[in-house]
Design an enzyme around this catalytic site. Structure first.
Site, short mmCIF file in Angstrom:
data_model
loop_
_atom_site.label_atom_id
_atom_site.label_comp_id
_atom_site.label_asym_id
_atom_site.label_seq_id
_atom_site.Cartn_x
_atom_site.Cartn_y
_atom_site.Cartn_z
N ARG A 83 -4.70 11.19 34.95
CA ARG A 83 -4.13 9.86 34.73
C ARG A 83 -3.58 9.73 33.31
NH1 ARG A 83 -5.18 4.21 35.50
NH2 ARG A 83 -5.47 4.57 37.72
N ILE B 86 -19.93 -9.48 37.28
CA ILE B 86 -20.10 -10.05 38.63
C ILE B 86 -19.90 -11.56 38.61
CG2 ILE B 86 -21.78 -10.41 40.48
CD1 ILE B 86 -22.95 -7.65 39.71
N ARG C 171 -13.64 -28.74 6.75
CA ARG C 171 -12.97 -29.04 5.49
C ARG C 171 -13.98 -29.68 4.53
NH1 ARG C 171 -7.69 -32.44 6.87
NH2 ARG C 171 -7.52 -32.46 4.59
N HIS C 172 -13.67 -29.65 3.26
CA HIS C 172 -14.47 -30.36 2.27
C HIS C 172 -14.45 -31.85 2.57
CE1 HIS C 172 -10.69 -31.78 0.57
NE2 HIS C 172 -10.25 -30.54 0.70
N ASN D 9 -7.06 -36.65 -1.97
CA ASN D 9 -6.80 -37.07 -0.59
C ASN D 9 -6.50 -38.56 -0.54
OD1 ASN D 9 -9.29 -34.79 0.70
ND2 ASN D 9 -7.08 -34.55 0.72
N ARG E 203 -14.22 -29.24 -4.89
CA ARG E 203 -14.44 -30.15 -3.77
C ARG E 203 -15.19 -29.48 -2.62
NH1 ARG E 203 -9.01 -29.25 -4.54
NH2 ARG E 203 -7.66 -28.57 -2.81
N GLU F 248 -7.40 -23.34 -1.30
CA GLU F 248 -6.29 -23.97 -0.59
C GLU F 248 -4.97 -23.28 -0.91
OE1 GLU F 248 -5.05 -25.21 1.82
OE2 GLU F 248 -5.28 -27.40 1.75
N HIS G 76 -10.38 -25.51 3.14
CA HIS G 76 -9.29 -26.48 3.04
C HIS G 76 -8.42 -26.42 4.28
CE1 HIS G 76 -10.34 -26.65 -1.29
NE2 HIS G 76 -10.59 -25.36 -1.10
#
Length: 768
Positions: free
Chosen positions: A460, A495, A578-579, A585, A630, A651, A717
């Site tokens: 094969r 199975i 994430r922080h 932010n 952070r 980040e 981040h």
């Protein structure tokens, strides 16, 4: 009044004699507020540190609990800086003293508000000092000198100042950066963590579980082999039937688009170019993704569109002589479609092959070899996911899927006997169909094909080698497992999950049939000894084993070996989060190294309680963070686990755009804003990174996550977690910048022999 050094007022241009009224497009004011605190006074302050509060647009709000903390620049100078438009409204603010991570006690400076208008400080009774009255006595007043400075700067100069500030902060150190890169927090669990006090999780973990995005690749009811590519050989008939109507539709759409593009073209030499002869789709860096920009260029346009490192922002490339060079002048006639959808090391290897000539076939066929229930399909899916994530066009072709479509899924063990000539011919037929499909896909530009079948005989394998001769390089990947406990576990999973036994309700009957099938394969099994091969021997449990390599060379095969030697199937969870919400932010600013907001501090506490409860029986777990404060502050409440800082988890680097808002980028750097919007995956911030760059630096993280046998909590981040999540979820590269990774949510990835499953826990709303 506080000392002011400002360039905001009108200045005279010495060359022209004109007066600059400060309305230069794109200019901004870089405002710096500083307070001097001598060592003697600092001791008296105790836990109190200087803050600023005032107009919500710039420095928080008039709520003292939301004041913005000033950072320690030197031993005696505390500073905070921000950017304001040159024509900003009047900014009113005051200084105050309060603890860094608490709302009280709070001491507000005496006197009236301070006003900043047009970059100039208005008169104020308090003069150049800030006076604070301490509560112990009405006469207990401390004065601190303050300095306010507003400089007019361009966005690029602003970015340079921000980088210098960051470097200065790093060189002097801080409370956070004083933490070693690797630390073991040996603090024992407190009763509130273990017993569920008022701050612990109110209910069981399911209370916080939220629906995960629909992931077909992670569907538990879907057999792993059926996640392979659909056989194209059985789809051709329906494709031919629909080709006529589809062709007419495409012709209509093409004409409409062409007409639209011609209308948008600028005039060249006073004439509009002919739409059918002189206009061609213009491509630049986008050709590595086989995409076209939404602009056209005339044949006689004497310019080369090249990548200047800023995504889809093509610019003519001008040689030092002042002549604009064409592609022919630069001798770059090799087809761009050979370039991978990647960056960094992957792209560098592809460029070397393209410029110097490859020493091996660009297409690679990885042909699996091994008895059933030895983890071939699991290994195939894992390797496919890894190579796709790196940017190599990879497909998984499962011969069992071809067999079920062609001959049905109810074949008994006799179908797999070596002396059943009809069964042998039928199995060879579907193997040939799958191989033909894989080779056809490679001829169209595919790079790595994973051929998933038993292939247990030399006959094969020789047949497959002959089919691939002159078309692609072949590497055999043989999986061998001598641990009967692992094999028996795999048989039970086979199975339960395989469509071959979907209609068999009796487990014992299905088990006997599968073991008979396995016995038929074992009778004719011939280990690989020919050609290029990789043997994985007893590596399933991750407790040692061997990886044997023969005649393996080249960049991509080397990467595969490195990946396979670090993989195993030991079940363990990986928690991605994430922080907590940061001060940037809240202000909508990207990049930087800000501290947490009050909401971020609350999330850090809830995360610590969650992790300590979720992993209380997994004391070998570890916590990974980036080197930015952070994430380190978010991990602070997690007790009793080793904490490791990874620079690779930082980040995405926004380059000159660090510290800016997207609105500021849109106004002051419109070309960059548009370029990013067109292609977020490959867009590279000026002097920064793209998502593809992030993927390249995350490869060591992926390898180590695969190697780990204990749970890992990754606190990082948004861009970084999008890339990591895309690896586990097997998401296409182009989807990575748009994946949902919300704040204050834990994504739990469960890795094991059955594949990858996902759960999400939302501990709190961002606004809470």
């Amino acid at each position: 009044m506080g000392s002011v050094g400002s360039k905001a007022g009108g200045t005279k241009n010495e060359e022209s004699g004109d007066v600059d009224d400060g309305s230069v497009q794109g200019s901004q004011l870089y405002v710096s507020l500083k307070m001097e605190v001598d060592p003697n006074s600092y001791k008296r302050l105790g836990d109190l540190v200087p803050h600023v509060y005032g107009s919500a647009h710039m420095v928080g709000s008039w709520d003292p609990s939301k004041a913005i903390v000033m950072e320690r620049e030197t031993t005696s100078i505390w500073e905070i800086s921000f950017v304001a438009p040159s024509d900003h409204e009047t900014l009113d603010f005051k200084f105050l003293l309060k603890p860094r991570y608490a709302a009280s006690p709070c001491i507000i400076e005496e006197g009236s508000k301070r006003f900043l208008s047009g970059g100039n400080i208005m008169d104020r009774d308090a003069g150049s000092t800030a006076m604070f009255r301490f509560p112990e006595s009405s006469s207990s007043i401390i004065e601190f000198p303050v300095h306010v400075k507003a400089d007019r700067v361009s966005p690029f100069a602003l970015a340079g100042s921000w980088r210098a500030y960051k470097e200065n902060l790093q060189s002097h150190g801080s409370m956070v950066r004083g933490i070693p890169d690797v630390s073991i927090d040996s603090v024992p669990l407190t009763p509130s963590m273990e017993g569920g006090g008022i701050h612990a999780l109110e209910l069981e973990l399911e209370h916080y579980e939220v629906p995960a995005p629909a992931l077909e690749v992670n569907c538990e009811s879907q057999y792993e082999a059926d996640k392979a590519e659909d056989p194209r050989i059985f789809q051709r008939q329906s494709s031919i039937i629909n080709s006529t109507s589809q062709e007419s539709l495409e012709n209509s759409v093409t004409k409409d688009l062409l007409a639209c593009h011609v209308q948008l073209l600028p005039k060249v030499s006073g004439a509009v170019p002919d739409a059918h002869s002189s206009i061609q789709p213009a491509t630049s860096e986008g050709e590595s993704l086989k995409t076209e920009h939404l602009f056209l260029r005339p044949d006689n346009f004497q310019g080369q569109y090249v990548d200047r490192g800023v995504g889809n922002s093509p610019r003519p490339f001008r040689l030092g002589t002042g002549k604009i060079s064409t592609e022919r002048d630069l001798k770059l006639d090799a087809p761009h479609e050979d370039m991978p959808k990647a960056a960094g090391a992957v792209a560098a290897a592809a460029v070397a092959d393209r410029m110097l000539g490859p020493k091996e076939h660009r297409q690679l066929a990885v042909i699996l070899v091994g008895l059933p229930a030895r983890g071939k399909t699991f290994t195939s899916a894992k390797l496919t996911r890894y190579l796709r994530w790196l940017g190599h066009d990879t497909k998984h072709f499962n011969v069992g899927k071809y067999r079920r479509i062609k001959h049905g899924s109810t074949q008994c063990a006799d179908f797999f006997r070596a002396d059943n000539q009809e069964g042998v011919e039928a199995r060879n037929e579907v193997a040939i169909l799958a191989m033909e499909d894989m080779l056809a896909w490679m001829a169209e530009g595919g790079q790595v094909g994973i051929f998933d079948a038993t292939n247990t005989t030399r006959q094969r394998r020789n047949m497959l080698l002959k089919m691939a001769e002159g078309k692609c390089k072949v590497i055999f990947l043989e999986t061998i497992c001598n641990d009967r406990a692992v094999v028996n576990k795999n048989i039970a999973l086979k199975i339960q999950q395989s469509p071959d036994y979907a209609d068999e309700s009796d487990y014992e009957t299905a088990h006997k049939d599968f073991t008979d099938r396995l016995s038929n394969y074992e009778k004719v099994y011939e280990p690989v000894e020919e050609g290029s091969y990789i043997k994985m021997i007893d590596m399933a449990s991750g407790q040692g084993g061997q990886l044997q390599v023969n005649n393996i060379s080249g960049y991509l095969p080397g990467r595969m070996v490195f990946f396979l030697v670090n993989t195993h199937i030991t079940p363990r969870p990986i928690l991605l989060t994430r922080h907590g919400e940061s001060q940037d932010n809240v202000r909508g600013r990207i990049g930087g190294d800000p501290a947490l907001s009050e909401a971020g501090e609350r999330y850090a506490k809830k995360l610590g309680e969650f992790v300590n409860r979720r992993l209380k029986s997994e004391r070998t777990a570890s916590i990974w963070t980036s080197t930015l404060q952070r994430t380190i502050l978010t991990a602070r409440q997690i007790a009793g686990f080793p904490k490791v800082q990874w620079r690779a988890l930082d980040e995405i680097n926004a380059g000159v755009c660090e510290g800016m808002t997207y609105e500021e980028i849109k106004i002051n750097m419109p070309e960059e804003y548009k370029a990013r919007k067109l292609d977020k995956l490959r867009y590279r911030y000026p002097r920064g990174e793209s998502y593809l760059d992030v993927i390249q630096r995350l490869e060591p993280v992926i390898i180590e996550l695969e190697r780990q046998r204990a749970p890992v909590v990754v606190i990082s981040h948004q861009a970084v977690l999008r890339a990591l999540y895309a690896y586990f979820a097997d998401k296409p590269l182009q989807e990575i910048p748009h994946l949902e990774v919300p704040l204050h949510t834990i994504i739990e990835i469960q890795m094991g022999v059955t594949g990858v499953q996902e759960k999400r826990y939302k501990l709190m709303d961002t606004s809470s």
